[in-house]
Design an enzyme around this catalytic site. Structure first.
Site, PDB file in Angstrom:
ATOM      1  N   ARG A 113      37.774  23.733  15.771  1.00  0.00           N
ATOM      2  CA  ARG A 113      38.272  23.318  17.091  1.00  0.00           C
ATOM      3  C   ARG A 113      39.103  24.434  17.735  1.00  0.00           C
ATOM      4  NH1 ARG A 113      41.261  17.612  17.214  1.00  0.00           N
ATOM      5  NH2 ARG A 113      42.934  18.887  16.373  1.00  0.00           N
ATOM      6  N   GLU A 170      41.841   9.075  27.468  1.00  0.00           N
ATOM      7  CA  GLU A 170      42.704   9.024  26.292  1.00  0.00           C
ATOM      8  C   GLU A 170      44.154   8.972  26.727  1.00  0.00           C
ATOM      9  OE1 GLU A 170      42.994  12.546  23.819  1.00  0.00           O
ATOM     10  OE2 GLU A 170      41.970  13.741  25.307  1.00  0.00           O
ATOM     11  N   LYS A 230      42.322  22.071  22.861  1.00  0.00           N
ATOM     12  CA  LYS A 230      43.719  21.820  22.519  1.00  0.00           C
ATOM     13  C   LYS A 230      44.554  22.989  23.036  1.00  0.00           C
ATOM     14  CE  LYS A 230      45.995  19.382  18.777  1.00  0.00           C
ATOM     15  NZ  LYS A 230      46.007  18.027  19.336  1.00  0.00           N
TER      16      LYS A 230
END
Ligand SMILES: *Cc1c(COP(=O)(O)O)cnc(C)c1O
Length: 341
Positions: free
Chosen positions: A82, A220, A184
């Site tokens: 990620r 989210e 992220k």
């Protein structure tokens, strides 16, 4: 290994400086060999790209002690992957994935005395991150980067059991349709700070963000993905290009299917159908699952059947199974738990 004299079960979720951290620098197009160092301070130009244009990305994972006394981390390969995907979207060099795992292991080993003992509920939180460090004033990516990994012991997320939380449907947006919601990056958090401070002032624990394009679909929260359970026990999670792919959520979906034999669906979830779900939870590394008891939407409330005292039954089973695998009480069928030797 002697542990530090820390009151593990009363630790909060805050930063405590540990002994060693890992640093590797990228200059002239290559990463150096990297090293563990003691200095927790970073010196950089006042004009560093990260300070001016927020070129920074991060990861978060935990090390902990299993029932039989092993020090382990959970699926660090997915954090490595990620971070690489975040780096590409942010015009940053990829830190090689096998070196990422090695750096995490080195930091845990060097700070073994801070890995909380089994049964305390505390963990060693690990924070890998990377940022553009050379001076940049005209808008462009940095040329030089620093990759670091530090660790800090954190207390049990829920002291005295997981109580359901109340969240509100936010009037702010988290991520644009073709933006950076799926990586992220610190920038996704910078723009959520006002929204979370506002929600807290109004008495809510978290924000539910809807898709910025149509404001009809569930995305989210600021730092956790949604899981819903239907009245006939199907586990549903929203699918969208602007959601951060939570490792906890992906693991819970596998647990639902492969351990509990439940039907699972990753699909668009319209806000209109949320009232028909039986259970709702937020998933992320910090809490694994936080049950949601109530959603506030502009004067209307959605109250889930399990109420405000305990998790719903399916959420509880998911939570118990995943934490059981992590802590070595349940068979790790897929090799998710990696021992630090
Ligand atoms: C980190 C993060 C999550 C949770 O991901 P995990 O891999 O489960 O910790 C969810 N949403 C956002 C926006 C995040 O940054």
């Amino acid at each position: 290994m002697d542990k530090k004299n820390i009151d593990w079960s009363h630790l909060g979720f805050g930063y405590i400086k540990t002994d060693k951290r890992y640093v590797s620098n990228y200059t002239e197009g290559a990463w150096d060999e990297g090293a563990l160092i003691e200095d927790d301070m970073i010196t950089m130009s006042e004009c560093a790209c990260v300070l001016q244009y927020s070129q920074t990305i991060f990861e978060g994972l935990k090390a902990y002690t299993t029932e039989n006394g092993k020090t382990v981390v959970f699926r660090p390969d997915l954090n490595a992957e990620r971070l690489a995907s975040s780096a590409k979207r942010m015009e940053m060099p990829v830190f090689p994935e096998e070196r990422f795992i090695d750096a995490v292991e080195q930091v845990v080993r060097a700070n073994e005395a801070y890995v909380p003992p089994y049964g305390t509920g505390a963990t060693l939180y690990i924070r890998p991150y990377m940022f553009g460090i050379n001076p940049v004033i005209g808008v462009k990516p940095a040329d030089d980067f620093q990759f670091r990994v530090f660790a800090t012991p954190v207390g049990p997320y829920f002291k005295g059991g997981a109580k359901p939380i109340t969240i509100k449907v936010s009037d702010f947006d988290r991520a644009a349709p073709h933006g950076t919601g799926f990586i992220k990056a610190g920038l996704n958090y910078a723009m959520s700070l006002h929204a979370i401070v506002t929600a807290h002032k109004e008495g809510f624990d978290e924000n539910m963000y809807l898709d910025a394009g149509t404001r009809t679909k569930v995305e989210e929260t600021g730092g956790a993905n949604f899981l819903f359970v239907t009245k006939d026990n199907k586990v549903v999670t929203p699918k969208s290009n602007s959601i951060l792919p939570s490792i906890t959520r992906r693991s819970l979906m596998t647990v639902a299917k492969e351990y509990l034999g439940l039907e699972v669906e990753e699909r668009e979830v319209f806000f209109d159908e949320v009232k028909d779900f039986a259970e709702c939870g937020l998933c992320g590394t910090a809490a694994v699952i936080s049950p949601v008891g109530k959603i506030y939407d502009h004067g209307k409330e959605i109250c889930f059947p399990a109420g405000m005292e305990k998790m719903g039954p399916v959420t509880q089973k998911l939570y118990d199974t995943l934490t059981g695998i992590q802590m070595g009480r349940i068979e790790d069928k897929f090799g998710w738990v990696r021992e630090i030797k």
